[in-house]
Design a protein around this motif. Structure first.
Motif, PDB file in Angstrom:
ATOM      1  N   ALA A 276     -24.979  47.151 -19.227  1.00 41.78           N
ATOM      2  CA  ALA A 276     -26.115  47.639 -18.443  1.00 41.78           C
ATOM      3  C   ALA A 276     -26.961  48.534 -19.335  1.00 41.78           C
ATOM      4  CB  ALA A 276     -25.628  48.409 -17.223  1.00 41.78           C
ATOM      5  N   ILE A 277     -28.248  48.198 -19.442  1.00 39.50           N
ATOM      6  CA  ILE A 277     -29.172  48.998 -20.246  1.00 39.50           C
ATOM      7  C   ILE A 277     -30.078  49.760 -19.282  1.00 39.50           C
ATOM      8  CG2 ILE A 277     -31.019  48.972 -21.960  1.00 39.50           C
ATOM      9  CD1 ILE A 277     -28.652  46.015 -21.745  1.00 39.50           C
ATOM     10  N   GLU A 278     -30.028  51.077 -19.325  1.00 37.72           N
ATOM     11  CA  GLU A 278     -30.773  51.911 -18.365  1.00 37.72           C
ATOM     12  C   GLU A 278     -31.309  53.146 -19.084  1.00 37.72           C
ATOM     13  OE1 GLU A 278     -32.801  53.492 -15.817  1.00 37.72           O
ATOM     14  OE2 GLU A 278     -31.850  51.632 -15.111  1.00 37.72           O
ATOM     15  N   SER A 279     -32.604  53.412 -18.906  1.00 34.54           N
ATOM     16  CA  SER A 279     -33.257  54.501 -19.629  1.00 34.54           C
ATOM     17  C   SER A 279     -33.023  55.863 -18.992  1.00 34.54           C
ATOM     18  CB  SER A 279     -34.759  54.238 -19.729  1.00 34.54           C
ATOM     19  OG  SER A 279     -35.348  54.175 -18.433  1.00 34.54           O
ATOM     20  N   ARG A 280     -32.793  55.903 -17.677  1.00 30.48           N
ATOM     21  CA  ARG A 280     -32.656  57.185 -16.995  1.00 30.48           C
ATOM     22  C   ARG A 280     -31.187  57.591 -16.878  1.00 30.48           C
ATOM     23  NH1 ARG A 280     -36.482  57.634 -11.752  1.00 30.48           N
ATOM     24  NH2 ARG A 280     -34.764  59.079 -11.295  1.00 30.48           N
ATOM     25  N   PRO A 281     -30.819  58.775 -17.333  1.00 30.23           N
ATOM     26  CA  PRO A 281     -29.416  59.219 -17.269  1.00 30.23           C
ATOM     27  C   PRO A 281     -28.859  59.248 -15.853  1.00 30.23           C
ATOM     28  CG  PRO A 281     -30.662  60.611 -18.773  1.00 30.23           C
ATOM     29  CD  PRO A 281     -31.663  59.739 -18.080  1.00 30.23           C
ATOM     30  N   ASP A 282     -29.676  59.637 -14.846  1.00 29.48           N
ATOM     31  CA  ASP A 282     -29.160  59.699 -13.479  1.00 29.48           C
ATOM     32  C   ASP A 282     -28.799  58.315 -12.967  1.00 29.48           C
ATOM     33  OD1 ASP A 282     -31.906  59.072 -13.534  1.00 29.48           O
ATOM     34  OD2 ASP A 282     -32.205  59.786 -11.481  1.00 29.48           O
ATOM     35  N   ARG A 283     -29.601  57.321 -13.332  1.00 32.66           N
ATOM     36  CA  ARG A 283     -29.285  55.950 -12.911  1.00 32.66           C
ATOM     37  C   ARG A 283     -28.105  55.390 -13.702  1.00 32.66           C
ATOM     38  NH1 ARG A 283     -35.508  53.606 -12.380  1.00 32.66           N
ATOM     39  NH2 ARG A 283     -36.116  54.975 -10.643  1.00 32.66           N
ATOM     40  N   ALA A 284     -28.010  55.758 -14.971  1.00 29.31           N
ATOM     41  CA  ALA A 284     -26.841  55.336 -15.760  1.00 29.31           C
ATOM     42  C   ALA A 284     -25.561  55.868 -15.135  1.00 29.31           C
ATOM     43  CB  ALA A 284     -26.978  55.822 -17.204  1.00 29.31           C
TER      44      ALA A 284
END
Length: 401
Positions: A276-284
């Motif tokens: 999973a590639i996600e830019s936002r830490p909260d969503r990660a």
């Protein structure tokens, strides 16, 4: 590597329970490999070299096997291909250099003790693995055999079942199967206090009012912690149908949000993998939380902005782009990395992203569809249809263009 290895399965009754043919193979070995318990159970054989398994196993195994003098025989518990060393050796040497001589597996013995037909039972191994891997195998009134890592596994599974709402499940710990000291301990998950033997198989009859997360099909939206960032269930089902999860294959979930696509992909097959590639830490953080909750703790999370975050990742068999398709270079990077025969699925909810997908469709082909979902909701004293935001979906198989 030219070394050939014969892997002999040994039951809990040890050397005394081996048939004459298996004993002859062990006695004829120049080098005997195995765990300390198995090696200690074989009578001394003049001139035989004995080597225990290295730790960590996979790191030290190539050198151990390469240095062994033949004939080389390895000892394993039960069926060496049931969560056993046989599988590891075949991965290392190939099927043409490994001969398997199985004993009765712990799975077969456990089914026999429980009186469970093979077709009615799921099997999950947590040997050296995360106990949450049992979650995808749960289903209401199902039967499950858990190959335990050690004596702590039954209690950990009991806690997990209770936390999920399956606390009424019946647990049976089958210890030292096939041995003279075989034991059986029974209880209920939400009242489990028993002490299990180190060697055990856990039989589970799933009961209770849990969410039924592993019943076939796509998970409901409220099974995920998502804060609104989720590919909704009906649209997710369409995406997964085109992504086509397969054993051992790798998915990139780009702009993962809550990670629902990656979680569903990995739940489809025990060996399926996802990044999973996600830019936002909260969503990660949400992705990791959902992966743990749904029994796929191996889902890898990469925090960063695509396309830069895609550099250096293992090439995927499938790519889902749920967000960021308008960012320069994202779709090109995904397409370049995709393996031949790989599947790409991209979603759009804005006019700008739709324009990008329409252009790609015109230039490369594939399939472009618009998904409209409406749900029945109260409308005064009546019932009306409430439409969700339409989603445009472009999908293509590499090689179509």
């Amino acid at each position: 590597m030219s070394v050939h290895v014969t892997v002999v399965g040994v039951g809990a009754d040890g050397w005394a329970g081996l048939p004459a043919s298996s004993r002859a193979i062990v006695e004829g070995a120049r080098t005997l490999l195995g765990g300390d318990r198995h090696l200690a159970g074989v009578p001394a054989i003049p001139g035989q070299i004995r080597r225990p398994w290295p730790s960590p196993l996979r790191d030290g195994l190539p050198d151990l096997v390469a240095a062994a003098e033949g004939p080389v025989v390895a000892l394993a518990s039960g069926d060496p291909l049931v969560s056993g060393i046989g599988t590891t050796l075949i991965d290392l040497l190939g099927t043409e250099r490994v001969v398997i001589v199985p004993a009765v597996s712990s799975v077969a013995l456990a089914r026999a003790r429980m009186g469970w037909p093979a077709e009615s039972v799921g099997v999950v191994s947590v040997v050296g693995r995360d106990v949450r891997l049992v979650v995808p195998a749960l289903s209401a009134h199902g039967r499950l055999l858990v190959l335990s890592s050690d004596e702590s596994t039954p209690a950990a599974v009991a806690t997990l079942l209770t936390d999920l709402g399956w606390g009424a499940s019946r647990l049976v710990v089958l210890g030292d199967l096939g041995g003279a000291d075989e034991t059986r301990i029974e209880g209920i998950a939400n009242a489990w206090h028993a002490t299990a033997p180190r060697l055990n198989v856990l039989a589970v009859e799933v009961r209770g009012a849990g969410p039924g997360w592993a019943v076939g099909g796509v998970l409901p939206d409220d099974a995920f912690d998502h804060a609104g960032q989720i590919t909704k269930r009906d649209v997710r089902a369409s995406a997964l149908a085109r992504l086509a999860p397969a054993p051992g294959q790798l998915l990139w979930d780009v702009g993962a949000g809550s990670g629902s696509i990656g979680v569903e992909w990995m739940r489809a097959w025990p060996s399926a993998r996802a990044i999973a590639i996600e830019s936002r830490p909260d969503r990660a953080t949400l992705v990791r939380r959902n992966a743990d909750a749904h029994g796929v703790p191996g889902l890898e999370v990469v925090e960063g902005d695509a396309p830069a975050a895609l550099s250096g990742l293992e090439r995927p068999d499938a790519v889902f782009v749920g967000g960021g398709a308008t960012v320069d270079g994202v779709l090109d990077a995904c397409w370049t990395a995709l393996l031949p025969g790989g599947r790409l699925v991209v979603h759009a909810v804005t006019a700008e992203t739709e324009a990008v997908l329409l252009d790609r469709y015109r230039r490369h082909g594939g399939e472009l569809v618009r998904l409209h979902v409406e749900r029945a909701e109260p409308l005064g004293t009546f019932t009306g249809w409430t439409p969700a935001r339409a989603v445009s979906q472009w999908s293509i198989v590499k090689g179509d263009s």
